[in-house]
Design a protein around this motif. Structure first.
Motif, mmCIF file in Angstrom:
data_model
loop_
_atom_site.group_PDB
_atom_site.id
_atom_site.type_symbol
_atom_site.label_atom_id
_atom_site.label_comp_id
_atom_site.label_asym_id
_atom_site.label_seq_id
_atom_site.Cartn_x
_atom_site.Cartn_y
_atom_site.Cartn_z
ATOM 1 N N ALA A 8 -39.601 -15.590 2.148
ATOM 2 C CA ALA A 8 -39.840 -14.042 1.936
ATOM 3 C C ALA A 8 -40.573 -13.435 0.753
ATOM 4 O O ALA A 8 -40.811 -12.325 0.701
ATOM 5 N N SER A 9 -40.982 -14.335 0.290
ATOM 6 C CA SER A 9 -41.923 -13.648 -1.015
ATOM 7 C C SER A 9 -42.173 -14.554 -1.927
ATOM 8 O O SER A 9 -42.513 -15.848 -1.140
ATOM 9 N N TRP A 10 -43.358 -14.247 -2.767
ATOM 10 C CA TRP A 10 -44.043 -15.336 -3.159
ATOM 11 C C TRP A 10 -43.101 -16.688 -4.591
ATOM 12 O O TRP A 10 -43.635 -17.363 -4.743
ATOM 13 N N ALA A 11 -42.441 -16.065 -4.771
ATOM 14 C CA ALA A 11 -41.298 -16.576 -5.278
ATOM 15 C C ALA A 11 -41.116 -17.849 -4.638
ATOM 16 O O ALA A 11 -40.391 -18.813 -4.946
ATOM 17 N N GLN A 12 -40.106 -17.236 -3.519
ATOM 18 C CA GLN A 12 -40.126 -18.812 -2.525
ATOM 19 C C GLN A 12 -41.234 -19.695 -2.197
ATOM 20 O O GLN A 12 -40.667 -20.844 -2.002
ATOM 21 N N PHE A 13 -42.464 -18.379 -1.653
ATOM 22 C CA PHE A 13 -43.818 -19.556 -1.490
ATOM 23 C C PHE A 13 -43.604 -20.275 -2.613
ATOM 24 O O PHE A 13 -43.663 -21.137 -1.993
ATOM 25 N N LEU A 14 -44.132 -19.774 -3.828
ATOM 26 C CA LEU A 14 -43.981 -21.132 -4.257
ATOM 27 C C LEU A 14 -42.924 -22.234 -5.058
ATOM 28 O O LEU A 14 -43.802 -23.507 -5.078
ATOM 29 N N LEU A 15 -42.169 -21.826 -4.866
ATOM 30 C CA LEU A 15 -40.756 -23.027 -5.264
ATOM 31 C C LEU A 15 -39.750 -23.142 -4.055
ATOM 32 O O LEU A 15 -40.343 -25.065 -4.151
ATOM 33 N N ARG A 16 -40.538 -23.043 -2.326
ATOM 34 C CA ARG A 16 -40.599 -23.704 -1.409
ATOM 35 C C ARG A 16 -42.011 -25.427 -1.090
ATOM 36 O O ARG A 16 -41.513 -25.783 -1.163
ATOM 37 N N PHE A 17 -42.945 -24.682 -2.364
ATOM 38 C CA PHE A 17 -44.632 -25.464 -2.038
ATOM 39 C C PHE A 17 -42.830 -26.881 -2.553
ATOM 40 O O PHE A 17 -43.778 -27.809 -2.873
ATOM 41 N N VAL A 18 -43.031 -26.384 -3.933
ATOM 42 C CA VAL A 18 -42.723 -27.555 -5.318
ATOM 43 C C VAL A 18 -41.349 -28.477 -4.881
ATOM 44 O O VAL A 18 -41.514 -29.605 -4.381
ATOM 45 N N ILE A 19 -40.503 -28.005 -4.675
ATOM 46 C CA ILE A 19 -39.211 -28.951 -3.466
ATOM 47 C C ILE A 19 -39.301 -29.139 -2.085
ATOM 48 O O ILE A 19 -38.316 -29.734 -2.179
ATOM 49 N N SER A 20 -40.147 -28.593 -1.793
ATOM 50 C CA SER A 20 -40.701 -29.078 -0.391
ATOM 51 C C SER A 20 -41.299 -30.472 -0.341
ATOM 52 O O SER A 20 -41.497 -32.015 0.757
ATOM 53 N N HIS A 21 -41.811 -31.815 -2.201
ATOM 54 C CA HIS A 21 -42.746 -32.488 -2.485
ATOM 55 C C HIS A 21 -41.134 -33.443 -2.180
ATOM 56 O O HIS A 21 -40.446 -33.331 -2.878
ATOM 57 N N PRO A 22 -41.250 -34.696 -1.563
ATOM 58 C CA PRO A 22 -40.253 -35.462 -1.022
ATOM 59 C C PRO A 22 -39.715 -36.227 -2.442
ATOM 60 O O PRO A 22 -38.783 -36.660 -2.248
ATOM 61 N N ALA A 23 -40.437 -36.568 -3.274
ATOM 62 C CA ALA A 23 -40.278 -36.599 -4.679
ATOM 63 C C ALA A 23 -39.438 -35.917 -5.629
ATOM 64 O O ALA A 23 -38.672 -36.338 -6.291
ATOM 65 N N VAL A 24 -39.263 -34.732 -5.490
ATOM 66 C CA VAL A 24 -38.845 -33.588 -6.249
ATOM 67 C C VAL A 24 -36.968 -33.976 -6.298
ATOM 68 O O VAL A 24 -36.721 -33.733 -5.208
ATOM 69 N N THR A 25 -36.362 -33.912 -7.041
ATOM 70 C CA THR A 25 -34.549 -33.802 -6.571
ATOM 71 C C THR A 25 -35.014 -32.441 -6.944
ATOM 72 O O THR A 25 -33.754 -32.106 -6.402
ATOM 73 N N CYS A 26 -34.917 -31.652 -7.832
ATOM 74 C CA CYS A 26 -34.470 -30.653 -8.507
ATOM 75 C C CYS A 26 -35.597 -29.433 -9.525
ATOM 76 O O CYS A 26 -35.974 -30.074 -10.146
ATOM 77 N N ALA A 27 -36.042 -28.765 -9.167
ATOM 78 C CA ALA A 27 -37.184 -27.533 -9.843
ATOM 79 C C ALA A 27 -36.018 -26.757 -10.005
ATOM 80 O O ALA A 27 -34.447 -26.234 -10.638
ATOM 81 N N ILE A 28 -36.331 -26.433 -11.946
ATOM 82 C CA ILE A 28 -35.515 -25.321 -12.420
ATOM 83 C C ILE A 28 -35.556 -24.409 -13.097
ATOM 84 O O ILE A 28 -36.427 -24.015 -14.980
ATOM 85 N N PRO A 29 -36.526 -23.357 -12.438
ATOM 86 C CA PRO A 29 -36.814 -22.034 -12.464
ATOM 87 C C PRO A 29 -36.184 -21.049 -13.501
ATOM 88 O O PRO A 29 -34.988 -21.426 -13.300
ATOM 89 N N ALA A 30 -36.238 -20.687 -14.964
ATOM 90 C CA ALA A 30 -35.116 -19.898 -15.805
ATOM 91 C C ALA A 30 -35.558 -18.069 -15.253
ATOM 92 O O ALA A 30 -36.657 -17.985 -14.605
ATOM 93 N N THR A 31 -34.935 -17.373 -15.586
ATOM 94 C CA THR A 31 -34.179 -15.883 -15.070
ATOM 95 C C THR A 31 -33.040 -15.528 -15.928
ATOM 96 O O THR A 31 -31.571 -16.357 -16.121
ATOM 97 N N SER A 32 -33.427 -14.376 -16.021
ATOM 98 C CA SER A 32 -32.717 -13.125 -16.162
ATOM 99 C C SER A 32 -31.963 -12.217 -15.462
ATOM 100 O O SER A 32 -30.626 -11.877 -16.084
ATOM 101 N N LYS A 33 -32.175 -12.809 -14.426
ATOM 102 C CA LYS A 33 -31.860 -11.330 -13.371
ATOM 103 C C LYS A 33 -31.573 -12.200 -12.035
ATOM 104 O O LYS A 33 -31.592 -13.461 -11.541
#
Length: 306
Positions: free
Chosen positions: A250-275
């Protein structure tokens, strides 16, 4: 279609997950995010974690400490588990410790930290100091940060694991560097985790490291999924594709994150945020049916042409 990162529907955090991809289950009943099991133990880790580089380096600023604790509260409320830090990250470890204490030490926490010193003799006291900052009895995962003195530190970490002083051990790199050496370590050393840079533009890990991780049952933590926010900032002026609904974003951030975590070898992505809004948005990205290989290619091709 252009959607601001701050305007994602809050209701997406309450989605259910019927018909999710094979190997994925909800991290907890009726709540985001999806999780993958660790090959070595079967323990479930949500696909989205929380990094602390820069964002949690707030020193003794009480307002910023409380804001960081609010981010952590939203993270745990949304089903998150892994928080990742390092002695390299300034006051981030102490900030995490402040937040954990304020929140009553959430039982679901998966604590991931690192050893980062060129001196083999300083490894053990540094890990103990990091543990003290967090206020945890022991870390779930300790990683060798950016391959610094990795032979000596991996030997120490293996000894700690055997003694029950840490549950998992690993090694990290970032910025897409030293992949050949990382591959050699993954092939020859008994590591449980590897952490590396991977995103829709930095895709070198797809060539050898991610397939090797699946082959050897090594969990993969992805750092810099947004290139420290640069990707979201750069793409925010461009429209999302008219087929974005197919990606579940529903946003560019989710688009980018879903690309990463949908790879079957990826266990966890760790974006940092202060919000708080961003951590909720990130967690919501790990819900529903994730993109398959064909859709992932389409996503990467679309970003590549912008």
């Amino acid at each position: 279609m252009q959607i601001n990162r701050r305007n994602v529907l809050k209701g997406s955090m309450a989605a259910t997950f019927a018909g999710t991809a094979a190997g994925l289950v909800p991290a907890r009943a009726m709540a985001a995010p999806l999780a993958r099991p660790l090959a070595s133990t079967g323990e479930l880790l949500p696909l989205v974690g929380l990094g602390s580089w820069i964002t949690f380096n707030v020193g003794n600023n009480q307002k910023l400490l409380d804001a960081s604790a609010d981010v952590m509260a939203a993270f745990f409320e949304g089903g998150g588990r892994m928080i990742d830090s390092s002695p390299m990250y300034g006051s981030a470890q102490a900030t995490i410790g402040y937040g954990l204490k304020k929140l009553g030490m959430p039982e679901t926490l998966f604590s991931a930290d690192k050893v980062w010193t060129s001196s083999a003799g300083n490894g053990s006291p540094q890990i103990e100091q990091s543990r003290s900052h967090w206020g945890v009895p022991k870390f779930d995962l300790v990683q060798v940060h950016n391959l610094v003195a990795w032979r000596e530190h991996l030997e120490l970490l293996q000894t700690m694991k055997t003694a029950g002083d840490v549950k998992y051990i690993g090694i990290t790199t970032s910025h897409g560097r030293r992949h050949t050496e990382l591959e050699d370590i993954m092939t020859s050393q008994p590591v449980d985790f590897v952490q590396l840079t991977y995103n829709v533009e930095d895709r070198e890990a797809e060539q050898r490291l991610l397939p090797l991780a699946r082959e050897r049952g090594i969990a993969v933590i992805v750092n810099r999924p947004f290139q420290r926010g640069y990707l979201v900032e750069r793409l925010s002026s461009s429209p999302l594709p008219d087929w974005v609904a197919e990606t579940g974003a529903a946003s560019w951030a989710q688009f980018l994150l879903r690309f990463v975590i949908s790879h079957p070898a990826v266990t966890c992505a760790i974006p940092a945020t202060s919000k708080v809004a961003h951590v909720r948005e990130n967690l919501a990205a790990a819900s529903g049916q994730l993109p398959d290989a064909a859709l992932r290619k389409r996503m990467a091709d679309y970003v590549g042409q912008l």
